[in-house]
Design an enzyme around this catalytic site. Structure first.
Site, PDB file in Angstrom:
ATOM      1  N   GLY A  66       0.801  -1.216   0.000  1.00 20.13           N
ATOM      2  CA  GLY A  66       0.000   0.000   0.000  1.00 20.13           C
ATOM      3  C   GLY A  66       0.830   1.261   0.000  1.00 20.13           C
ATOM      4  N   ASP A  68       3.700   1.692  -1.609  1.00 15.74           N
ATOM      5  CA  ASP A  68       4.104   1.897  -3.000  1.00 15.74           C
ATOM      6  C   ASP A  68       3.198   1.044  -3.896  1.00 15.74           C
ATOM      7  OD1 ASP A  68       5.286   2.477  -5.362  1.00 15.74           O
ATOM      8  OD2 ASP A  68       7.233   1.597  -4.890  1.00 15.74           O
ATOM      9  N   ASN A 114      -7.831   4.852   6.427  1.00 20.26           N
ATOM     10  CA  ASN A 114      -7.895   4.995   4.973  1.00 20.26           C
ATOM     11  C   ASN A 114      -9.021   4.167   4.392  1.00 20.26           C
ATOM     12  OD1 ASN A 114      -6.914   2.887   2.752  1.00 20.26           O
ATOM     13  ND2 ASN A 114      -5.942   2.341   4.705  1.00 20.26           N
ATOM     14  N   GLY A 117      -9.504   2.050  -1.174  1.00 18.76           N
ATOM     15  CA  GLY A 117      -9.990   1.061  -2.142  1.00 18.76           C
ATOM     16  C   GLY A 117      -8.791   0.613  -2.957  1.00 18.76           C
ATOM     17  N   PHE A 118      -8.989  -0.269  -3.875  1.00 18.26           N
ATOM     18  CA  PHE A 118      -7.857  -0.675  -4.707  1.00 18.26           C
ATOM     19  C   PHE A 118      -7.614   0.409  -5.733  1.00 18.26           C
ATOM     20  CE2 PHE A 118      -8.522  -5.395  -3.811  1.00 18.26           C
ATOM     21  CZ  PHE A 118      -7.644  -5.317  -2.744  1.00 18.26           C
ATOM     22  N   ASN A 170      -3.837 -10.419  -1.328  1.00 17.25           N
ATOM     23  CA  ASN A 170      -4.576  -9.612  -0.352  1.00 17.25           C
ATOM     24  C   ASN A 170      -6.061  -9.914  -0.488  1.00 17.25           C
ATOM     25  OD1 ASN A 170      -5.800  -7.584   1.109  1.00 17.25           O
ATOM     26  ND2 ASN A 170      -5.090  -5.911  -0.208  1.00 17.25           N
ATOM     27  N   SER A 173      -8.503  -6.360   2.299  1.00 19.48           N
ATOM     28  CA  SER A 173      -8.742  -4.923   2.304  1.00 19.48           C
ATOM     29  C   SER A 173     -10.178  -4.674   2.748  1.00 19.48           C
ATOM     30  CB  SER A 173      -8.534  -4.349   0.912  1.00 19.48           C
ATOM     31  OG  SER A 173      -9.110  -3.061   0.864  1.00 19.48           O
ATOM     32  N   ASN A 175     -11.762  -2.107   2.267  1.00 11.60           N
ATOM     33  CA  ASN A 175     -12.299  -0.990   1.480  1.00 11.60           C
ATOM     34  C   ASN A 175     -12.724  -1.368   0.076  1.00 11.60           C
ATOM     35  OD1 ASN A 175     -11.539   0.739   3.628  1.00 11.60           O
ATOM     36  ND2 ASN A 175      -9.428   0.605   2.915  1.00 11.60           N
ATOM     37  N   THR A 176     -12.809  -2.648  -0.205  1.00 16.62           N
ATOM     38  CA  THR A 176     -13.077  -3.054  -1.572  1.00 16.62           C
ATOM     39  C   THR A 176     -14.262  -4.002  -1.629  1.00 16.62           C
ATOM     40  OG1 THR A 176     -10.740  -2.828  -2.017  1.00 16.62           O
ATOM     41  CG2 THR A 176     -12.018  -4.036  -3.640  1.00 16.62           C
ATOM     42  N   LYS A 206      -2.651 -12.572   2.865  1.00 21.46           N
ATOM     43  CA  LYS A 206      -2.809 -11.522   3.883  1.00 21.46           C
ATOM     44  C   LYS A 206      -4.233 -11.536   4.413  1.00 21.46           C
ATOM     45  CE  LYS A 206      -1.891  -6.665   4.820  1.00 21.46           C
ATOM     46  NZ  LYS A 206      -1.242  -5.457   4.308  1.00 21.46           N
ATOM     47  N   ASN A 238      -4.235  -7.147   8.112  1.00 17.22           N
ATOM     48  CA  ASN A 238      -4.526  -5.878   7.433  1.00 17.22           C
ATOM     49  C   ASN A 238      -5.066  -4.860   8.452  1.00 17.22           C
ATOM     50  OD1 ASN A 238      -5.116  -3.995   5.305  1.00 17.22           O
ATOM     51  ND2 ASN A 238      -5.255  -5.739   3.917  1.00 17.22           N
ATOM     52  N   GLY A 256      -1.644   1.713  12.269  1.00 15.04           N
ATOM     53  CA  GLY A 256      -0.733   2.431  13.149  1.00 15.04           C
ATOM     54  C   GLY A 256      -0.768   1.922  14.580  1.00 15.04           C
TER      55      GLY A 256
HETATM   56  C1  LIG Z   1      -3.005   4.443   3.147  1.00 11.05           C
HETATM   57  C2  LIG Z   1      -2.906   2.950   3.259  1.00 11.05           C
HETATM   58  C3  LIG Z   1      -3.036   2.160   2.117  1.00 11.05           C
HETATM   59  C4  LIG Z   1      -2.961   0.756   2.205  1.00 11.05           C
HETATM   60  N1  LIG Z   1      -3.061   0.007   1.077  1.00 11.05           N
HETATM   61  C5  LIG Z   1      -2.927  -1.343   1.175  1.00 11.05           C
HETATM   62  C6  LIG Z   1      -2.939  -2.151   0.020  1.00 11.05           C
HETATM   63  O1  LIG Z   1      -3.024  -1.677  -1.111  1.00 11.05           O
HETATM   64  N2  LIG Z   1      -2.841  -3.502   0.188  1.00 11.05           N
HETATM   65  C7  LIG Z   1      -2.709  -4.093   1.412  1.00 11.05           C
HETATM   66  O2  LIG Z   1      -2.614  -5.317   1.507  1.00 11.05           O
HETATM   67  N3  LIG Z   1      -2.661  -3.339   2.522  1.00 11.05           N
HETATM   68  C8  LIG Z   1      -2.760  -1.989   2.430  1.00 11.05           C
HETATM   69  N4  LIG Z   1      -2.682  -1.230   3.550  1.00 11.05           N
HETATM   70  C9  LIG Z   1      -2.540  -1.910   4.866  1.00 11.05           C
HETATM   71  C10 LIG Z   1      -1.075  -2.024   5.297  1.00 11.05           C
HETATM   72  O3  LIG Z   1      -0.354  -2.837   4.405  1.00 11.05           O
HETATM   73  C11 LIG Z   1      -0.983  -2.633   6.705  1.00 11.05           C
HETATM   74  O4  LIG Z   1      -1.546  -3.926   6.673  1.00 11.05           O
HETATM   75  C12 LIG Z   1      -1.716  -1.816   7.744  1.00 11.05           C
HETATM   76  O5  LIG Z   1      -1.590  -0.433   7.494  1.00 11.05           O
HETATM   77  C13 LIG Z   1      -1.212  -2.121   9.159  1.00 11.05           C
HETATM   78  O6  LIG Z   1       0.160  -1.832   9.263  1.00 11.05           O
HETATM   79  P1  LIG Z   1       0.698  -0.432   9.887  1.00 11.05           P
HETATM   80  O7  LIG Z   1       0.001  -0.260  11.214  1.00 11.05           O
HETATM   81  O8  LIG Z   1       2.173  -0.626  10.023  1.00 11.05           O
HETATM   82  O9  LIG Z   1       0.332   0.628   8.936  1.00 11.05           O
HETATM   83  C14 LIG Z   1      -2.753   0.158   3.477  1.00 11.05           C
HETATM   84  C15 LIG Z   1      -2.594   0.958   4.617  1.00 11.05           C
HETATM   85  C16 LIG Z   1      -2.658   2.328   4.509  1.00 11.05           C
HETATM   86  C17 LIG Z   1      -2.467   3.166   5.758  1.00 11.05           C
END
Ligand SMILES: Cc1cc2nc3c(=O)[nH]c(=O)nc-3n(C[C@H](O)[C@H](O)[C@H](O)COP(=O)(O)O)c2cc1C
Length: 341
Positions: A66, A68, A114, A117-118, A170, A173, A175-176, A206, A238, A256
């Site tokens: 997420g 990158d 957040n 979405g994808f 994944n 998510s 959001n999808t 995941k 996630n 976070g």
């Molecule tokens: C802005 C944002 C976008 C994310 N996009 C994805 C994503 O595209 N695919 C995915 O598997 N997880 C996505 N995540 C989830 C993170 O990979 C991670 O599982 C989650 O943020 C918990 O880790 P953290 O507390 O270190 O952020 C996203 C998280 C954030 C904050």
């Protein structure tokens, strides 16, 4: 206080999160700069080497999916000291994501909400960027793939696996729309089987997080179905699904610091319930060496993080790794606690 906390973060946080993200992305794409800073930022200590599903990474601290999404700045993330970096989530077709606002900062909690979405440019763009990586870089890259149809995900898997060290699918998510179909263990088993049939790189699934017994009763069968179908590992977990009217779609995923205790509990739970034979990547609320250490002791093979990087900046992976080395030295150990897998 470091340069990032004193200067860069206050400046970046004056902008909307997605705009600030774009600035960060431009900075991390300046590859020669980060290669030059590599000796200052990263730590190369053999004692940090970590094996995940048979793949050796120089340290256990990885970038979560997420950050990158379109695989634009993965080399910069490796140069600043992450042991590995996960690109994506990549879907077959480009997708615009959800309506805005869709990312909110919660600085008091060191958290983000957040509902992107994808969102992404799709498979063609990710593939052509991953093709440009060197063999050395590829050994430390994972890519996250998803979609709502098995065939679409299988196409992402088939085209991207020669370009990376490992893949992560994944199905979590929050959001999808459409992804919940893979919360049914039978459907998830069919998806993983389809990917394993064409597999020549380790594959992780995941999962969504679980807090209540009811959620656990949904997620454990997903974990079992994934491993029985041949997945090499699990990413746990996630973001936490959360309702919030400030997001245009009314709900999203919390990430976070508030997630850490849940992550620790889920990792221990999964190891106890599912055994030691699979790779387990812990993800959620990780931002310090003490977190990594406790997760490795609880059964994680490695960790991924995202939100702490937004709050702590490019010095974070080096700092965590240096603190892990100190911790090993004060415990009189020559290697990190071994989580299994
Ligand atoms: C802005 C944002 C976008 C994310 N996009 C994805 C994503 O595209 N695919 C995915 O598997 N997880 C996505 N995540 C989830 C993170 O990979 C991670 O599982 C989650 O943020 C918990 O880790 P953290 O507390 O270190 O952020 C996203 C998280 C954030 C904050």
């Amino acid at each position: 206080m470091g340069l990032y906390s004193a200067l860069a973060r206050p400046l970046l946080f004056r902008f909307q999160p997605e705009t600030a993200h774009r600035f960060g992305e431009y900075a991390l794409r300046a590859s020669p700069l980060w290669s030059a800073l590599r000796p200052m930022l990263s730590t190369s200590d053999k004692r940090l080497e970590t094996t995940v599903a048979g793949i050796k990474f120089p340290n256990p601290v990885g970038v979560a999916a997420g950050l990158d999404k379109d695989c634009r700045f993965l080399p910069g993330l490796l140069d600043i000291g992450f042991g590995f970096a996960t690109g994506g989530t990549v879907t077959r077709d480009a997708r615009p994501g959800n309506a805005r606002p869709r990312v909110i900062r919660e600085p008091g909690q060191r958290a983000l909400l957040n509902a992107l979405g994808f969102l992404g440019e799709g498979l063609d763009a990710a593939e052509s960027r991953l093709r440009k990586l060197s063999d050395e870089q590829r050994k430390r890259i994972m890519v996250s793939i998803s979609g709502t149809e098995v065939d679409d995900i299988a196409e992402c898997h088939r085209r991207l696996q020669p370009l990376v060290a490992a893949l992560e699918v994944n199905v979590s998510s929050p959001n999808t729309a459409g992804l919940r179909t893979f919360h049914q263990p039978d459907n998830l088993g069919r998806l993983v089987t389809a990917l394993v049939e064409q597999q020549d790189r380790p594959l992780c699934v995941k999962l969504p997080p679980w807090r209540s017994d009811e959620e656990r009763n949904e997620m454990m069968p997903m974990a079992r179905a994934s491993l029985e179908a041949g997945a090499d590992g699990l990413v746990i977990a996630n973001t936490r699904p959360t309702e919030d009217d400030r997001l245009a779609v009314g709900r999203g995923g919390l990430s976070g610091a508030p997630l850490f205790e849940d992550t620790l509990r889920m990792v221990a739970d999964a190891r106890q319930e599912l055994g030691s034979e699979f790779a387990l990547i812990a993800c959620g609320g990780i931002g310090a060496a003490d977190h990594v250490w406790r997760l490795l002791e609880a059964g994680a093979s490695a960790i991924q993080l995202y939100t702490a990087f937004i709050y702590e900046g490019p010095g974070l992976p080096g700092r965590v790794n240096r603190d892990l080395v100190k911790r090993m030295e004060s415990a009189g150990l020559n290697s990190l606690p071994s989580g299994g897998g």
